[in-house]
Write a protein that holds these residues in place. Structure first.
Motif, short mmCIF file in Angstrom:
data_model
loop_
_atom_site.label_atom_id
_atom_site.label_comp_id
_atom_site.label_asym_id
_atom_site.label_seq_id
_atom_site.Cartn_x
_atom_site.Cartn_y
_atom_site.Cartn_z
N VAL A 265 -0.61 -15.66 0.84
CA VAL A 265 -0.85 -14.12 0.79
C VAL A 265 0.15 -13.41 1.74
N VAL A 266 0.74 -12.54 1.51
CA VAL A 266 1.75 -11.76 2.49
C VAL A 266 1.45 -10.28 2.28
N GLY A 267 0.98 -9.71 3.57
CA GLY A 267 0.78 -8.47 3.39
C GLY A 267 2.15 -7.44 4.05
N HIS A 268 2.52 -6.41 3.31
CA HIS A 268 3.79 -5.49 3.50
C HIS A 268 3.22 -4.07 4.01
N GLY A 269 1.91 -3.78 3.79
CA GLY A 269 1.65 -2.62 4.32
C GLY A 269 2.32 -1.67 3.55
N GLU A 270 3.02 -0.32 4.22
CA GLU A 270 3.63 0.60 3.47
C GLU A 270 5.20 0.46 3.61
N LYS A 271 5.67 -0.62 4.01
CA LYS A 271 7.05 -0.86 4.43
C LYS A 271 8.27 -0.99 3.25
N GLU A 272 7.54 -1.49 2.18
CA GLU A 272 8.38 -1.84 0.86
C GLU A 272 7.98 -0.92 -0.33
N SER B 192 0.96 -1.18 0.03
CA SER B 192 -0.10 0.07 0.03
C SER B 192 0.99 1.21 -0.04
N SER B 193 0.38 2.41 -0.20
CA SER B 193 1.01 3.69 -0.15
C SER B 193 1.03 4.24 1.29
N ALA B 194 1.72 5.05 1.54
CA ALA B 194 1.95 5.50 3.02
C ALA B 194 0.47 6.26 3.58
N GLU B 195 -0.40 6.60 2.79
CA GLU B 195 -1.40 7.42 3.36
C GLU B 195 -2.47 6.41 4.25
N GLY B 196 -2.84 6.85 5.39
CA GLY B 196 -3.33 6.32 6.36
C GLY B 196 -2.40 5.60 7.45
N THR B 197 -3.15 4.94 8.61
CA THR B 197 -2.29 4.32 9.54
C THR B 197 -1.75 3.17 9.23
N PRO B 198 -0.62 2.85 9.97
CA PRO B 198 0.01 1.48 9.47
C PRO B 198 -0.93 0.33 9.67
N GLU B 199 -1.71 0.30 10.38
CA GLU B 199 -2.43 -0.90 10.54
C GLU B 199 -3.61 -0.80 9.43
N HIS B 200 -4.01 0.11 9.13
CA HIS B 200 -5.05 0.01 7.99
C HIS B 200 -4.11 -0.18 6.73
N LEU C 199 -5.30 -3.31 4.39
CA LEU C 199 -5.07 -3.14 2.99
C LEU C 199 -4.38 -3.78 2.13
N SER C 200 -3.06 -4.19 2.36
CA SER C 200 -2.24 -4.57 1.41
C SER C 200 -2.62 -6.07 1.68
#
Length: 176
Positions: A146-153, A110-118, A122-123
């Motif tokens: 399925v692996v979620g990375h959030g905004e980390k990468e 995901s992009s960096a908009e929003g909270t890290p948890e959200h 989302l990812s």
């Protein structure tokens, strides 16, 4: 007067009967015989030389699947696939069907908009959306992790809309 009524009634009944009878479809009493067909004379067999045994052709080389696929994009703050991603996913399905036992990891981002948890949720939802697309296309769901990375990468800067758009993605990797 009675005679006139009877005569009128009889006439109407006769006309009604005649009308109803003329509306019925007529059936043929017997089917017409089909036209006779002449049988063609049997072909004269000519002696042919013995067939030359053909060389066995080597089987066509199996094309190795190309799993180097990317650019699976999503709408802002959503796990709805962009329509531009469908052609990429269809290509991925075609490649995956060449090797049905290969295991894959679907990395959602995901992009960096929003909270890290959200963004983490989302990812994961984005990777699951891609998995659902593959399952609906006839692939085995057990082949996908399925692996979620959030905004980390991020693959681009989150300071511009173009960069954030590139970061809203799911990547397909072959599991080792």
């Amino acid at each position: 007067m009675n005679i006139t009524k009877n005569l009128l009634f009889t006439t109407l009944l006769a006309l009604f009967t005649l009308t109803m009878y003329s509306c019925k479809t007529k059936k043929l009493a017997a089917k017409p015989a089909p036209a006779p067909v002449e049988k063609p004379a049997p072909p004269v067999e000519e002696k042919k030389p013995a067939p030359v045994p053909e060389k066995e052709e080597a089987p066509a080389p199996v094309e190795k699947p190309n799993f180097n696929l990317d650019n699976i994009q999503f709408e802002f703050n959503s796990f709805v696939l962009k329509t531009s991603s469908f052609s990429i996913l269809d290509k991925a399905v075609a490649e995956m069907k060449k090797s049905p036992n290969t295991k894959f990891i679907l990395n959602g981002h995901s992009s960096a908009e929003g909270t890290p948890e959200h963004n983490m949720q989302l990812s994961v939802d984005r990777a699951n959306a891609v998995k659902s697309y593959f399952i609906n296309a006839g692939l085995n769901g057990n082949n996908f992790t399925v692996v979620g990375h959030g905004e980390k990468e991020p693959i681009s800067s989150n300071s511009s809309e173009e960069g954030r758009m590139l970061n809203r993605r799911t990547e397909i990797k072959v599991q080792n």
